[in-house]
Design a protein around this motif. Structure first.
Motif, PDB file in Angstrom:
ATOM      1  N   UNK A  92      34.658  26.792  47.102  1.00  0.00           N
ATOM      2  CA  UNK A  92      33.851  28.001  47.212  1.00  0.00           C
ATOM      3  C   UNK A  92      34.383  28.955  48.276  1.00  0.00           C
ATOM      4  N   UNK A  93      34.727  28.444  49.437  1.00  0.00           N
ATOM      5  CA  UNK A  93      35.154  29.319  50.538  1.00  0.00           C
ATOM      6  C   UNK A  93      36.504  29.973  50.275  1.00  0.00           C
ATOM      7  N   UNK A  94      37.261  29.445  49.328  1.00  0.00           N
ATOM      8  CA  UNK A  94      38.566  30.024  48.998  1.00  0.00           C
ATOM      9  C   UNK A  94      38.559  30.782  47.672  1.00  0.00           C
ATOM     10  N   UNK A  95      37.423  30.838  47.018  1.00  0.00           N
ATOM     11  CA  UNK A  95      37.349  31.489  45.703  1.00  0.00           C
ATOM     12  C   UNK A  95      37.713  32.968  45.831  1.00  0.00           C
ATOM     13  N   UNK A  96      38.613  33.416  44.961  1.00  0.00           N
ATOM     14  CA  UNK A  96      39.156  34.772  45.071  1.00  0.00           C
ATOM     15  C   UNK A  96      38.576  35.701  44.017  1.00  0.00           C
ATOM     16  N   UNK A  97      38.662  36.973  44.295  1.00  0.00           N
ATOM     17  CA  UNK A  97      38.156  37.968  43.346  1.00  0.00           C
ATOM     18  C   UNK A  97      38.992  37.957  42.067  1.00  0.00           C
ATOM     19  N   UNK A  98      40.293  37.682  42.182  1.00  0.00           N
ATOM     20  CA  UNK A  98      41.123  37.654  40.971  1.00  0.00           C
ATOM     21  C   UNK A  98      40.727  36.479  40.076  1.00  0.00           C
ATOM     22  N   UNK A  99      40.425  35.336  40.678  1.00  0.00           N
ATOM     23  CA  UNK A  99      39.973  34.184  39.889  1.00  0.00           C
ATOM     24  C   UNK A  99      38.637  34.482  39.232  1.00  0.00           C
ATOM     25  N   UNK A 100      37.758  35.140  39.974  1.00  0.00           N
ATOM     26  CA  UNK A 100      36.454  35.521  39.419  1.00  0.00           C
ATOM     27  C   UNK A 100      36.628  36.436  38.212  1.00  0.00           C
ATOM     28  N   UNK A 101      37.428  37.475  38.381  1.00  0.00           N
ATOM     29  CA  UNK A 101      37.603  38.447  37.300  1.00  0.00           C
ATOM     30  C   UNK A 101      38.245  37.807  36.067  1.00  0.00           C
ATOM     31  N   UNK A 102      39.282  37.002  36.267  1.00  0.00           N
ATOM     32  CA  UNK A 102      39.943  36.339  35.140  1.00  0.00           C
ATOM     33  C   UNK A 102      38.967  35.435  34.401  1.00  0.00           C
ATOM     34  N   UNK A 103      38.185  34.665  35.167  1.00  0.00           N
ATOM     35  CA  UNK A 103      37.263  33.717  34.554  1.00  0.00           C
ATOM     36  C   UNK A 103      36.163  34.423  33.774  1.00  0.00           C
ATOM     37  N   UNK A 104      35.555  35.426  34.370  1.00  0.00           N
ATOM     38  CA  UNK A 104      34.455  36.116  33.686  1.00  0.00           C
ATOM     39  C   UNK A 104      34.955  36.964  32.524  1.00  0.00           C
ATOM     40  N   UNK A 105      36.171  37.490  32.623  1.00  0.00           N
ATOM     41  CA  UNK A 105      36.733  38.256  31.497  1.00  0.00           C
ATOM     42  C   UNK A 105      36.835  37.388  30.244  1.00  0.00           C
ATOM     43  N   UNK A 106      37.248  36.141  30.412  1.00  0.00           N
ATOM     44  CA  UNK A 106      37.423  35.245  29.268  1.00  0.00           C
ATOM     45  C   UNK A 106      36.128  34.531  28.903  1.00  0.00           C
ATOM     46  N   UNK A 107      35.457  33.952  29.897  1.00  0.00           N
ATOM     47  CA  UNK A 107      34.336  33.052  29.622  1.00  0.00           C
ATOM     48  C   UNK A 107      33.034  33.759  29.291  1.00  0.00           C
TER      49      UNK A 107
END
Length: 244
Positions: A92-107
């Motif tokens: 959680x403390x290392x979660x990045x905005x790019x990972x968030x965007x990629x994940x929500x774009x697909x999922x």
């Protein structure tokens, strides 16, 4: 219980490998005309080599406009399986905005996009169809290093309920399945390390991870007329994990 999809046309996303491939093949065996969609052309071509009558389409579903054009060009479907997903495991403390965007774009966003197109065509053509979204037990229970993935699957569950509510009057059923760990290539990202895998299995009353076929069977049932009064549910396929 024999289930037939003869003369039915079904779109399966993320169908190149893993759970999506298993779903596409089983629905094909049940008589459906399958359109298999994936980002990776080589995976689709290997599927079509085995099953030449399956139609294949490659598109990056993170691209909203291109995906919309492609799905609109495919015509009307009787059913849709939103299986395509990605898993990026970060603390959680290392979660990045790019990972968030990629994940929500697909999922999440891609499910909204594709489902809008398919559902509108169903309504326009008076097709009383069915949609199944592949969610996860991670939408219901916290898992270490899964903050973004869990959030995306919780959003998918919410989207599923909203779709069921608004599409129900048109005779379109929408459900989700929420599997535990199924050891596909994607799952190996988070669960290949033996100590971590054994810790998770210890929390599952049946004492094991799931098989692709066990998810496939539930999806086939929810797409079929055997489940004609079931809509808006999130069905755990988790060996009892969420019951504990």
């Amino acid at each position: 219980m024999e289930i037939s999809f003869k003369s039915k046309r079904i779109l399966v996303t993320g169908a190149g490998k893993g759970i999506g491939r298993g779903i596409a093949i089983e629905l094909w065996r049940a008589g459906a005309n399958i359109v298999a969609l994936s980002k990776t052309r080589s995976h689709l071509e290997s599927l079509q080599q085995e099953y030449p009558s399956i139609d294949i389409v490659d598109v990056d579903i993170a691209d909203w406009e291109k995906t919309r054009r492609v799905v609109e060009s495919l015509g009307t479907f009787d059913a849709l399986v939103n299986n395509a997903a990605i898993a990026i495991c970060e603390p959680f403390l290392n979660a990045s905005v790019s990972s968030y965007d990629k994940t929500f774009d697909i999922n999440v966003k891609a499910v909204l996009n594709i489902s809008q197109v398919v559902a509108r065509n169903m309504i326009d053509n008076k097709v009383q169809g069915a949609i199944v979204n592949i969610s996860s037990q991670a939408s219901k229970a916290a898992l270490k290093d899964h903050a973004i993935y869990s959030a995306s699957k919780a959003a998918l569950d919410g989207l599923t309920r909203a779709m069921a509510l608004e599409l129900g009057p048109h005779g379109i059923r929408v459900n989700a399945v929420n599997p535990t760990v199924i050891m596909t290539e994607m799952a190996k990202v988070g669960w290949s390390e033996p100590a971590r895998a054994n810790e998770m299995k210890a929390k599952i009353p049946l004492g094991r991870f799931g098989e692709v076929s066990e998810v496939v069977n539930a999806v086939v049932f929810l797409l079929s007329e055997r489940s004609s009064m079931i809509t808006g549910v999130e069905l755990p396929i988790d060996g009892g994990f969420l019951a504990t």
